[in-house]
Design a protein around this motif. Structure first.
Motif, PDB file in Angstrom:
ATOM      1  N   ASN A 133     -25.226 -59.000  -8.356  1.00  0.00           N
ATOM      2  CA  ASN A 133     -23.899 -59.179  -8.939  1.00  0.00           C
ATOM      3  C   ASN A 133     -23.729 -58.523 -10.304  1.00  0.00           C
ATOM      4  O   ASN A 133     -22.671 -58.629 -10.913  1.00  0.00           O
ATOM      5  N   ARG A 134     -24.781 -57.867 -10.794  1.00  0.00           N
ATOM      6  CA  ARG A 134     -24.652 -57.179 -12.081  1.00  0.00           C
ATOM      7  C   ARG A 134     -23.855 -55.884 -11.913  1.00  0.00           C
ATOM      8  O   ARG A 134     -23.601 -55.437 -10.807  1.00  0.00           O
ATOM      9  N   VAL A 135     -23.487 -55.282 -13.042  1.00  0.00           N
ATOM     10  CA  VAL A 135     -22.772 -54.005 -13.027  1.00  0.00           C
ATOM     11  C   VAL A 135     -23.356 -53.138 -14.141  1.00  0.00           C
ATOM     12  O   VAL A 135     -23.820 -53.651 -15.165  1.00  0.00           O
ATOM     13  N   GLY A 136     -23.325 -51.817 -13.940  1.00  0.00           N
ATOM     14  CA  GLY A 136     -24.010 -50.905 -14.851  1.00  0.00           C
ATOM     15  C   GLY A 136     -23.389 -50.772 -16.231  1.00  0.00           C
ATOM     16  O   GLY A 136     -24.094 -50.498 -17.202  1.00  0.00           O
ATOM     17  N   VAL A 137     -22.073 -50.964 -16.340  1.00  0.00           N
ATOM     18  CA  VAL A 137     -21.387 -50.813 -17.631  1.00  0.00           C
ATOM     19  C   VAL A 137     -20.337 -51.911 -17.751  1.00  0.00           C
ATOM     20  O   VAL A 137     -19.590 -52.171 -16.810  1.00  0.00           O
ATOM     21  N   THR A 138     -20.263 -52.540 -18.908  1.00  0.00           N
ATOM     22  CA  THR A 138     -19.230 -53.545 -19.186  1.00  0.00           C
ATOM     23  C   THR A 138     -17.963 -52.849 -19.703  1.00  0.00           C
ATOM     24  O   THR A 138     -18.004 -51.676 -20.085  1.00  0.00           O
ATOM     25  N   PRO A 139     -16.834 -53.560 -19.759  1.00  0.00           N
ATOM     26  CA  PRO A 139     -15.637 -52.960 -20.384  1.00  0.00           C
ATOM     27  C   PRO A 139     -15.894 -52.508 -21.827  1.00  0.00           C
ATOM     28  O   PRO A 139     -15.361 -51.479 -22.257  1.00  0.00           O
ATOM     29  N   ALA A 140     -16.736 -53.232 -22.549  1.00  0.00           N
ATOM     30  CA  ALA A 140     -17.075 -52.820 -23.919  1.00  0.00           C
ATOM     31  C   ALA A 140     -17.783 -51.469 -23.920  1.00  0.00           C
ATOM     32  O   ALA A 140     -17.527 -50.607 -24.781  1.00  0.00           O
ATOM     33  N   GLY A 141     -18.663 -51.260 -22.925  1.00  0.00           N
ATOM     34  CA  GLY A 141     -19.354 -49.983 -22.804  1.00  0.00           C
ATOM     35  C   GLY A 141     -18.400 -48.856 -22.462  1.00  0.00           C
ATOM     36  O   GLY A 141     -18.525 -47.738 -22.981  1.00  0.00           O
ATOM     37  N   VAL A 142     -17.418 -49.141 -21.600  1.00  0.00           N
ATOM     38  CA  VAL A 142     -16.398 -48.143 -21.255  1.00  0.00           C
ATOM     39  C   VAL A 142     -15.634 -47.721 -22.510  1.00  0.00           C
ATOM     40  O   VAL A 142     -15.384 -46.529 -22.740  1.00  0.00           O
TER      41      VAL A 142
ATOM     42  N   ALA B 157      -7.959 -51.470 -19.087  1.00  0.00           N
ATOM     43  CA  ALA B 157      -7.536 -51.641 -20.473  1.00  0.00           C
ATOM     44  C   ALA B 157      -8.509 -50.947 -21.437  1.00  0.00           C
ATOM     45  O   ALA B 157      -8.110 -50.499 -22.518  1.00  0.00           O
ATOM     46  N   ALA B 158      -9.786 -50.845 -21.023  1.00  0.00           N
ATOM     47  CA  ALA B 158     -10.799 -50.185 -21.854  1.00  0.00           C
ATOM     48  C   ALA B 158     -10.743 -48.663 -21.721  1.00  0.00           C
ATOM     49  O   ALA B 158     -11.428 -47.958 -22.468  1.00  0.00           O
ATOM     50  N   GLY B 159      -9.984 -48.169 -20.742  1.00  0.00           N
ATOM     51  CA  GLY B 159      -9.831 -46.721 -20.594  1.00  0.00           C
ATOM     52  C   GLY B 159     -10.433 -46.117 -19.350  1.00  0.00           C
ATOM     53  O   GLY B 159     -10.417 -44.896 -19.177  1.00  0.00           O
ATOM     54  N   ALA B 160     -10.958 -46.957 -18.445  1.00  0.00           N
ATOM     55  CA  ALA B 160     -11.539 -46.446 -17.201  1.00  0.00           C
ATOM     56  C   ALA B 160     -10.462 -46.249 -16.142  1.00  0.00           C
ATOM     57  O   ALA B 160      -9.390 -46.851 -16.191  1.00  0.00           O
ATOM     58  N   THR B 161     -10.791 -45.395 -15.167  1.00  0.00           N
ATOM     59  CA  THR B 161      -9.946 -45.239 -13.982  1.00  0.00           C
ATOM     60  C   THR B 161     -10.646 -45.933 -12.823  1.00  0.00           C
ATOM     61  O   THR B 161     -11.851 -45.749 -12.607  1.00  0.00           O
ATOM     62  N   ILE B 162      -9.921 -46.754 -12.082  1.00  0.00           N
ATOM     63  CA  ILE B 162     -10.494 -47.489 -10.956  1.00  0.00           C
ATOM     64  C   ILE B 162     -10.359 -46.655  -9.688  1.00  0.00           C
ATOM     65  O   ILE B 162      -9.278 -46.153  -9.379  1.00  0.00           O
TER      66      ILE B 162
END
Length: 370
Positions: A14-23, A52-57
């Protein structure tokens, strides 16, 4: 650089490689980040936070792999992902190649550039990207061990800390590194009678100084291990040789010396395990029993506490991810000796000695690919 963050698809990961803060940091440095839809949900981060952090989904894992120059993950690609890896694509994740020959062969065949979290190494030999997950796994090993000592789960039926008038459980920890130290802290805090073993006398002296009175230290050798197995209730394997297979400290024949319901937790299982009878299990089916001994061998233990684990991991990885994104992997690894040691497989060549030795593959010095 274009960075892709796919959703982890390993069982119960359930982990993910980058958090919104990292983005936010990556975008602020001029990079483009694509995140697979729902990639962060298991860790408590919804798509809207990434946007909101600037990533594209992007809706699919295929699209993320297809567009990215660098893939940032948590766990190694599983078989269904092998063919998604592009020629010369950089993957930055935990690989543990030395325990998984098919993965090694696949990354060689795909001509990938594989930068492994677990072999990024500082001059003092510490492993900055393994430490946070080792801290989590060491602490979890005791929690899980205490649970599986319960009789309904086929354990001895012993409470780890005991109660007044009743002796506590005896916990044996093999390895005095980050995993072993964190396991000892938790076991001691729960009131168990703890013994921690290591081959490094200086490390044992240090542990003897900092640990509470219910933690004993002992030199690790086969004789001492055999002496303690019949009297201990929970045994935690916490041995690591960076980038190489873990040494076998408990062999099949030693199980007969243990009492029924003894629990073995092998934290080293993703590096081949330090207990001969251990084989990787999942959070879905975490244990099996051999000779009345309970084996807990989950290969991604921190995946069970993803909110904590993801933040702890990305706190450590983001400076390196930014370094690679800003400079490109070649320049970043040439400039930074820690990152250079993280290179394992580059464009069909094995550049990490421990991986080459594990499968008798040709070894290319990393300097030749930089």
């Amino acid at each position: 650089m274009i960075i892709g963050v796919p959703k982890e698809i390993k069982n119960n990961e359930n982990r993910v490689g980058v958090t919104p803060a990292g983005v936010t940091e990556l975008v602020r440095n001029g990079h483009t980040v694509y995140v697979q839809a729902t990639a962060g949900e298991g860790s408590g981060f919804v798509d809207a936070e990434y946007e909101a952090a600037g990533a594209t989904i992007l809706p699919s894992i295929e699209e993320v792999y297809g567009i990215a120059d660098m893939i940032v993950k948590v766990k190694e690609p599983i078989e269904s992902e092998y063919n998604l890896v592009k020629d010369n694509q950089l993957l930055f994740t935990y690989f543990h190649f030395a325990s998984h020959e098919p993965l090694t062969a696949a990354m060689i065949e795909r001509n990938a550039v594989c930068l492994a979290y677990e072999t990024v190494e500082r001059a003092d030999r510490s492993l900055p990207l393994l430490v946070p997950m080792s801290e989590v796994a060491g602490r979890m090993a005791v929690q899980q061990g205490a649970k599986y000592l319960e009789k309904p789960l086929k354990g001895r039926g012993i409470l780890l800390g005991g109660v007044p008038g009743v002796r506590p459980a005896k916990v044996l920890i093999l390895g005095g590194g980050v995993v072993g130290t964190n396991a000892a802290k938790i076991a001691a805090g729960m009131g168990a009678d703890v013994t921690i073993m290591d081959t490094n006398l200086a490390r044992l002296r240090y542990l003897d100084d900092i640990m509470p009175a219910n933690v004993n230290t002992l030199m690790s050798n086969e004789y001492n291990v055999r002496q303690l197995l019949p009297t201990h209730d929970l045994i935690i394997g916490a041995v690591l040789i960076p980038g190489a297979k873990a040494p076998r400290l408990i062999t099949r024949d030693m199980l007969k010396d243990m009492r029924p319901g003894t629990v073995l937790v092998d934290v080293a299982v993703d590096q081949g395990g330090c207990i001969e009878t251990c084989k990787p299990t999942t959070h879905e089916n975490p244990t099996f029993i051999i000779d009345d001994v309970v084996h807990y061998c989950v290969a991604n233990m921190p995946g069970a506490v993803p909110y904590t684990s993801t933040q702890a991991l990305t706190n450590a990885t983001m400076p390196y991810v930014l370094m690679v994104a800003n400079k490109g992997w070649k320049q970043a690894c040439a400039d930074n000796a820690e990152l250079k040691k993280g290179l394992n497989v580059v464009n069909g060549k094995v550049v990490y000695a421990g991986v080459a030795e594990a499968f008798n593959l040709p070894y290319t010095p990393v300097e030749e690919v930089l």
